[in-house]
Design a protein around this motif. Structure first.
Motif, PDB file in Angstrom:
ATOM      1  N   UNK A  21      33.728  36.961  53.258  1.00  0.00           N
ATOM      2  CA  UNK A  21      33.394  37.338  51.771  1.00  0.00           C
ATOM      3  C   UNK A  21      32.163  38.173  51.652  1.00  0.00           C
ATOM      4  N   UNK A  22      32.082  39.179  50.558  1.00  0.00           N
ATOM      5  CA  UNK A  22      30.891  39.976  50.701  1.00  0.00           C
ATOM      6  C   UNK A  22      30.646  40.102  49.016  1.00  0.00           C
ATOM      7  N   UNK A  23      29.383  40.459  48.878  1.00  0.00           N
ATOM      8  CA  UNK A  23      28.656  40.664  47.548  1.00  0.00           C
ATOM      9  C   UNK A  23      28.260  41.985  47.388  1.00  0.00           C
ATOM     10  N   UNK A  26      25.756  44.429  42.201  1.00  0.00           N
ATOM     11  CA  UNK A  26      26.040  44.085  40.946  1.00  0.00           C
ATOM     12  C   UNK A  26      26.294  42.320  40.851  1.00  0.00           C
ATOM     13  N   UNK A  27      26.298  41.875  41.969  1.00  0.00           N
ATOM     14  CA  UNK A  27      26.467  40.389  42.353  1.00  0.00           C
ATOM     15  C   UNK A  27      28.229  40.154  42.404  1.00  0.00           C
ATOM     16  N   UNK A  28      29.028  41.073  42.096  1.00  0.00           N
ATOM     17  CA  UNK A  28      30.612  40.685  42.240  1.00  0.00           C
ATOM     18  C   UNK A  28      30.842  40.399  43.914  1.00  0.00           C
ATOM     19  N   UNK A  29      31.635  39.285  43.867  1.00  0.00           N
ATOM     20  CA  UNK A  29      32.178  38.919  45.234  1.00  0.00           C
ATOM     21  C   UNK A  29      33.548  39.505  45.594  1.00  0.00           C
ATOM     22  N   UNK A  30      33.764  39.921  46.903  1.00  0.00           N
ATOM     23  CA  UNK A  30      34.958  40.525  47.317  1.00  0.00           C
ATOM     24  C   UNK A  30      35.430  39.494  48.590  1.00  0.00           C
ATOM     25  N   UNK A  31      36.643  38.952  48.483  1.00  0.00           N
ATOM     26  CA  UNK A  31      37.269  38.370  49.057  1.00  0.00           C
ATOM     27  C   UNK A  31      38.379  39.022  50.022  1.00  0.00           C
ATOM     28  N   UNK A  48      38.638  40.311  43.769  1.00  0.00           N
ATOM     29  CA  UNK A  48      37.180  40.713  43.304  1.00  0.00           C
ATOM     30  C   UNK A  48      36.928  39.494  42.318  1.00  0.00           C
ATOM     31  N   UNK A  49      35.808  39.020  42.321  1.00  0.00           N
ATOM     32  CA  UNK A  49      35.486  37.864  41.582  1.00  0.00           C
ATOM     33  C   UNK A  49      33.850  38.460  40.978  1.00  0.00           C
ATOM     34  N   UNK A  50      33.989  37.767  39.595  1.00  0.00           N
ATOM     35  CA  UNK A  50      32.580  37.787  39.139  1.00  0.00           C
ATOM     36  C   UNK A  50      32.052  36.581  39.571  1.00  0.00           C
ATOM     37  N   UNK A  51      30.631  36.366  39.366  1.00  0.00           N
ATOM     38  CA  UNK A  51      29.794  34.860  39.867  1.00  0.00           C
ATOM     39  C   UNK A  51      30.550  33.948  39.085  1.00  0.00           C
ATOM     40  N   UNK A  52      30.860  34.089  37.693  1.00  0.00           N
ATOM     41  CA  UNK A  52      31.181  33.148  36.847  1.00  0.00           C
ATOM     42  C   UNK A  52      32.818  32.741  37.361  1.00  0.00           C
ATOM     43  N   UNK A  53      33.505  33.644  37.857  1.00  0.00           N
ATOM     44  CA  UNK A  53      34.883  33.460  38.318  1.00  0.00           C
ATOM     45  C   UNK A  53      34.680  32.642  39.500  1.00  0.00           C
ATOM     46  N   UNK A  55      32.316  30.619  40.468  1.00  0.00           N
ATOM     47  CA  UNK A  55      32.051  29.281  40.242  1.00  0.00           C
ATOM     48  C   UNK A  55      33.154  28.363  39.832  1.00  0.00           C
ATOM     49  N   UNK A  56      33.887  29.186  38.958  1.00  0.00           N
ATOM     50  CA  UNK A  56      35.196  28.449  38.408  1.00  0.00           C
ATOM     51  C   UNK A  56      36.109  28.071  39.560  1.00  0.00           C
ATOM     52  N   UNK A  57      36.274  28.953  40.477  1.00  0.00           N
ATOM     53  CA  UNK A  57      37.317  28.866  41.613  1.00  0.00           C
ATOM     54  C   UNK A  57      36.371  27.866  42.717  1.00  0.00           C
ATOM     55  N   UNK A  58      35.405  27.653  42.928  1.00  0.00           N
ATOM     56  CA  UNK A  58      34.468  26.702  43.436  1.00  0.00           C
ATOM     57  C   UNK A  58      34.841  25.575  42.905  1.00  0.00           C
ATOM     58  N   UNK A  59      34.561  25.129  41.863  1.00  0.00           N
ATOM     59  CA  UNK A  59      34.799  23.945  41.007  1.00  0.00           C
ATOM     60  C   UNK A  59      36.213  23.486  41.154  1.00  0.00           C
ATOM     61  N   UNK A  60      37.139  24.236  40.942  1.00  0.00           N
ATOM     62  CA  UNK A  60      38.564  23.903  41.039  1.00  0.00           C
ATOM     63  C   UNK A  60      38.932  23.456  42.544  1.00  0.00           C
TER      64      UNK A  60
END
Length: 90
Positions: A21-23, A26-31, A48-53, A55-60
């Motif tokens: 994973x990289x960031x 702008x803080x966008x994450x790329x897996x 490609x994930x925003x920080x909010x996305x 966080x939601x994936x992590x919680x799930x």
């Protein structure tokens, strides 16, 4: 109903070996992910994930892993937290 195992699936999407994973600035994450069909590599595609996305994936994933045995080398977020008074939460 029996769930198919990874080995019986025609199509698989999973992490790319050796890439992590990289960031970006702008803080966008790329897996990095790879697509495999019948055991043969088809393509690589980044998720490609925003920080909010993220966080939601992590919680799930945390909810999905609840009750599963924890590996010895599991990340800290999977380990129990000790609170004052001895109460434990995950």
């Amino acid at each position: 109903m029996n769930r198919p195992t990874r080995r019986t699936l025609e199509w698989q999407i999973g992490p790319v070996s050796g890439q992590s994973l990289s960031r970006d600035q702008n803080g966008q994450l790329t897996l990095p992910l790879q697509v495999v069909h019948l055991g043969k590599h088809v393509a690589n595609s980044p998720l490609l994930l925003t920080v909010a996305e993220a966080e939601q994936l992590h919680a799930s994933l945390c909810y999905a892993l609840d009750g599963e045995p924890m590996r010895e080398n599991a990340p800290d977020c999977r380990k129990p937290i000790q609170y004052p008074g001895g109460r434990q939460r995950f």
